[in-house]
Scaffold this active site. Structure first.
Site, PDB file in Angstrom:
ATOM      1  N   HIS A  98      91.353 -72.726 -74.776  1.00 21.25           N
ATOM      2  CA  HIS A  98      92.517 -73.357 -75.408  1.00 21.25           C
ATOM      3  C   HIS A  98      93.796 -72.744 -74.822  1.00 21.25           C
ATOM      4  O   HIS A  98      93.835 -71.540 -74.540  1.00 21.25           O
ATOM      5  CB  HIS A  98      92.463 -73.166 -76.924  1.00 21.25           C
ATOM      6  CG  HIS A  98      93.454 -74.025 -77.639  1.00 21.25           C
ATOM      7  ND1 HIS A  98      94.793 -73.719 -77.695  1.00 21.25           N
ATOM      8  CD2 HIS A  98      93.309 -75.211 -78.286  1.00 21.25           C
ATOM      9  CE1 HIS A  98      95.425 -74.678 -78.369  1.00 21.25           C
ATOM     10  NE2 HIS A  98      94.543 -75.594 -78.731  1.00 21.25           N
ATOM     11  N   GLU A 168      94.417 -81.426 -73.156  1.00 22.64           N
ATOM     12  CA  GLU A 168      95.465 -81.058 -74.109  1.00 22.64           C
ATOM     13  C   GLU A 168      96.726 -80.666 -73.341  1.00 22.64           C
ATOM     14  O   GLU A 168      96.881 -79.494 -72.945  1.00 22.64           O
ATOM     15  CB  GLU A 168      95.016 -79.861 -74.959  1.00 22.64           C
ATOM     16  CG  GLU A 168      93.912 -80.157 -75.924  1.00 22.64           C
ATOM     17  CD  GLU A 168      94.024 -79.314 -77.189  1.00 22.64           C
ATOM     18  OE1 GLU A 168      94.001 -79.901 -78.270  1.00 22.64           O
ATOM     19  OE2 GLU A 168      94.145 -78.084 -77.088  1.00 22.64           O
TER      20      GLU A 168
HETATM   21  P1  13P Z   1      98.470 -80.162 -82.723  1.00 18.80           P
HETATM   22  O1  13P Z   1      97.628 -81.335 -83.116  1.00 18.80           O
HETATM   23  O2  13P Z   1      98.974 -79.401 -83.896  1.00 18.80           O
HETATM   24  O3  13P Z   1      99.552 -80.551 -81.758  1.00 18.80           O
HETATM   25  O4  13P Z   1      97.516 -79.132 -81.951  1.00 18.80           O
HETATM   26  C1  13P Z   1      96.730 -79.596 -80.925  1.00 18.80           C
HETATM   27  C2  13P Z   1      95.769 -78.551 -80.521  1.00 18.80           C
HETATM   28  O5  13P Z   1      96.131 -77.559 -79.950  1.00 18.80           O
HETATM   29  C3  13P Z   1      94.348 -78.761 -80.880  1.00 18.80           C
HETATM   30  O6  13P Z   1      93.515 -77.851 -80.248  1.00 18.80           O
END
Ligand code: 13P
Length: 256
Positions: A98, A168
């Protein structure tokens, strides 16, 4: 792969601050979703809640995931935890790489060790990739390709499809983000990720590798990610809100 069978993962990050609240999220969420929906739902609570919450999860269709893990089963690694420590909890997924962990200094090579260790346990690794910023000359594509190639280094070609790739974009994560990615941006990235995987293995493996989207997902924008061909969602903030998260799950459950 059946695109209608969405994988929805709730990443609770370092929330909530009490186990009572954590339980309430599960109990209320369970009341708001059908007992047997076709989408696969996973919640990833902070470590201290993982084992105590198993009893509540057992009464639901929700699966249990972890937010990270050390690649080794034990050792002198202060502050780390390993997969065998959660053996009784029936973990189905582990989020790895992440951006919030990469920001603490985690590199692709270490992430690749974690992926191999999680695969060996028969659990699904969820590899997060994403650019910090988008530049004009497409350097961000190279950046993501390197993240994928290095994080999957040493993973046997045929095993790559057992890894979920979560796109992401870092610029779209969290409450300070101005917006989520657009459907076009998500689609471009899904195609690009599949191409990188195809180059690393073959088109069959690429076709069977699940690509999902995360960053500022809410009930209003999920249709754009589904349109973009994403096969799942990695949800941060909204996964802590039983109303908002159930709306996402319920919408995915009725996809035709
Ligand atoms: P948000 O949905 O709060 O933007 O976070 C995304 C995230 O990092 C999920 O792993």
């Amino acid at each position: 792969m059946d695109i209608k069978n969405m994988l929805i993962i709730g990443n609770w990050k370092m929330f909530p601050v009490s186990f009572k609240e954590a339980r309430n999220i599960i109990i209320n969420l369970n009341k708001k979703i059908s007992k047997k929906g076709k989408s696969e739902v996973v919640v990833c609570p902070p470590y201290p809640y993982v084992l105590p919450i198993v009893t509540d999860l057992k009464k639901t269709r929700l699966n249990l995931g972890l937010q990270d893990i050390h690649p080794e089963p034990n050792g002198a690694h202060t502050g780390s935890v390993s997969l065998p420590m959660f053996d009784s909890a029936k973990v189905t997924h582990v989020i790895l790489g992440h951006s919030e962990r990469r920001a603490l200094g985690e590199n692709n090579l270490f992430i690749s060790q974690k992926i191999k260790s999680v695969l060996k346990s028969g659990i699904t690794p969820v590899l997060c990739v994403g650019e910090v910023l988008r530049d004009e000359d497409n350097t961000y594509l190279k950046f993501i390709e390197t993240q994928i190639r290095e994080s999957l280094s040493g993973v046997p070609k045929q095993a790559i499809s057992k890894v979920v790739i979560a796109y992401e974009p870092v610029w779209a994560i969290g409450k300070d983000a101005k917006r989520a990615a657009t459907s076009e941006e998500a689609r471009e990235m899904r195609i690009f990720i599949r191409k990188v995987i195809s180059d690393m293995s073959n088109s069959q493996v690429a076709m069977h590798t699940r690509v999902i989207y995360g960053a500022s997902v809410d009930k209003n924008n999920i249709s754009s990610f589904i349109e973009a061909g994403m096969q799942g969602l990695l949800v941060g903030r909204v996964s802590l809100d039983p109303v908002g998260f159930s709306e996402i799950i319920n919408s995915c459950d009725v996809l035709k």
